[in-house]
Design an enzyme around this catalytic site. Structure first.
Site, short mmCIF file in Angstrom:
data_model
loop_
_atom_site.label_atom_id
_atom_site.label_comp_id
_atom_site.label_asym_id
_atom_site.label_seq_id
_atom_site.Cartn_x
_atom_site.Cartn_y
_atom_site.Cartn_z
N MET A 1 0.82 -1.19 0.00
CA MET A 1 0.00 0.00 0.00
C MET A 1 0.86 1.25 0.00
O MET A 1 1.96 1.24 0.50
CB MET A 1 -0.91 0.00 1.22
CG MET A 1 -2.09 -0.89 1.03
SD MET A 1 -2.95 -1.17 2.56
CE MET A 1 -1.80 -2.24 3.36
N SER A 299 -10.70 2.10 0.28
CA SER A 299 -9.77 2.18 -0.84
C SER A 299 -8.39 1.77 -0.36
O SER A 299 -8.11 1.77 0.83
CB SER A 299 -9.70 3.62 -1.37
OG SER A 299 -8.96 4.44 -0.50
N ASP A 300 -7.53 1.41 -1.28
CA ASP A 300 -6.12 1.28 -0.95
C ASP A 300 -5.57 2.70 -0.80
O ASP A 300 -6.20 3.68 -1.20
CB ASP A 300 -5.38 0.51 -2.05
CG ASP A 300 -4.14 -0.20 -1.54
OD1 ASP A 300 -3.60 0.25 -0.51
OD2 ASP A 300 -3.70 -1.18 -2.16
N CYS A 301 -4.39 2.81 -0.23
CA CYS A 301 -3.83 4.13 0.06
C CYS A 301 -3.61 4.94 -1.20
O CYS A 301 -2.97 4.48 -2.14
CB CYS A 301 -2.52 3.98 0.80
SG CYS A 301 -2.65 3.05 2.32
N ALA A 303 -5.65 5.61 -3.47
CA ALA A 303 -6.37 5.14 -4.65
C ALA A 303 -7.37 6.18 -5.17
O ALA A 303 -7.61 6.25 -6.38
CB ALA A 303 -7.10 3.82 -4.35
#
Length: 360
Positions: A1, A299-301, A303
């Protein structure tokens, strides 16, 4: 991430299971502290009330600015309501982990200095032993709870397991996954999640209380980091509907329907032109509508910003935020109605994890 402040998540976690661990009586960060008389008047602090009623009461007391502040990975305290700060991001891929380069919810700076580290997932999965996977999850969940009870954690939401399908060794992160087979990967997800969250091996005994929170990632068709100028942030996976149904979706469906995971994380990449984190059909219709998912979607970091900055899918940063909220992510806000709906989902999970003082 990607370790920046766009990481989101929400909580969920922990049933105060009886742990055979000795820890010093350091005070964990509880809301509704019984030593603070002012919190006794709030209905959201009354553990005899239904969780839904407590959550609605708490949401009704938050200002708009306070609501917004709680929808990022580092959520600040709300002192006037007795709510402590919370770190949503923690890792537990093959053991409760600490990354010293980023701010996370777990610390090894007290009486507990270490946690058990198991082999990488690709090796553990090669045992084909679902009971072993479950027991590993159990240890991770119990150690996480013990660290929290020792006052060394400000977050109990763990962004694991990684259940992406691994069929190309050029990816570089395949060791995090159970491998190439959707069936095995799905069974791994179910066993691990049940162990971490405090369910039985067979499932069905979890109830409202969670030992710790597991989050299945990265949803979906995500298996490229950097190859010949194409990176994971802008990659557009071209996948047929049949391949999605046969290969990439089954592990996540099992994670949700059988494992009862309390969280899922959408992946950076696009699938057939649409960013996963902005895909209403994927997050709301598929995960929530067809599979009955009731937890949080993070969300992913970074994103969300990537949807505008790198992919050019959204015309403005504001459009990117609107796109992901309408798709079903719990992040920032789009309208008062959506924001309050997101907070109700989030705080239901918070109550389930027992981080209120009167829930201990």
């Amino acid at each position: 991430m990607r370790p920046q402040n766009w990481c989101l998540g929400i909580l969920i976690i922990i049933h105060t299971a009886s742990l055979h661990l000795y820890v010093e009586p350091t005070q964990p960060p509880y809301s509704c502290d019984s030593s603070d008389p002012s919190t006794k008047v709030y209905p959201f602090c009354q553990t005899k009330l239904p969780i839904s009623q407590r959550v609605e009461d708490l949401v009704s007391r938050l200002t708009l600015d306070e609501k917004i502040s709680q929808l990022v990975d580092t959520a600040p305290a709300i002192p006037r309501l007795g709510i402590p700060a919370y770190e949503w991001w923690s890792e537990a891929l093959h053991g409760v982990a600490l990354q010293t380069t980023v701010r996370q919810g777990i610390r090894f700076n007290g009486t507990i200095r270490f946690a058990t580290s198991f082999p990488q997932v690709i090796l553990t999965a090669a045992s084909f032993d679902v009971h072993l996977w479950y027991r590993i999850g159990q240890v991770i969940g119990k150690e996480a709870r013990g660290i929290y009870n020792a006052g060394q954690a400000t977050g109990m939401t763990f962004w694991a397991p990684n259940i992406n399908i691994f069929r190309d060794p050029r990816w570089g992160r395949g060791q995090e996954t159970p491998g190439e087979d959707p069936l095995v990967t799905g069974k791994y997800a179910v066993s691990y999640v049940r162990g971490v969250q405090g369910d039985s091996f067979e499932g069905g005994t979890l109830g409202e209380q969670l030992q710790a929170s597991a989050c299945c990632k990265h949803f979906t068709a995500y298996d490229l980091d950097n190859w010949k100028g194409m990176n994971r942030f802008i990659f557009d996976a071209q996948v047929t509907l049949q391949d999605l149904a046969d290969t990439y979706q089954p592990p996540f469906q099992s994670c949700i329907q059988e494992g009862k995971a309390s969280g899922i994380m959408c992946a950076y990449n696009r699938v057939n032109g649409v960013p996963n984190c902005a895909d209403y059909n994927l997050l709301s219709k598929k995960a929530r509508g067809q599979w009955g998912f009731y937890g949080y979607i993070t969300s992913d970091c970074d994103a969300v910003s990537i949807i505008h900055d790198d992919q050019g899918y959204a015309k403005s940063p504001e459009d990117a935020v609107a796109d992901v909220l309408k798709a079903g992510i719990v992040i920032l806000f789009f309208s008062i109605a959506i924001l309050e709906l997101v907070l109700v989902s989030m705080l239901n999970i918070h109550a389930r994890q027992g981080t209120g003082r009167n829930s201990q």
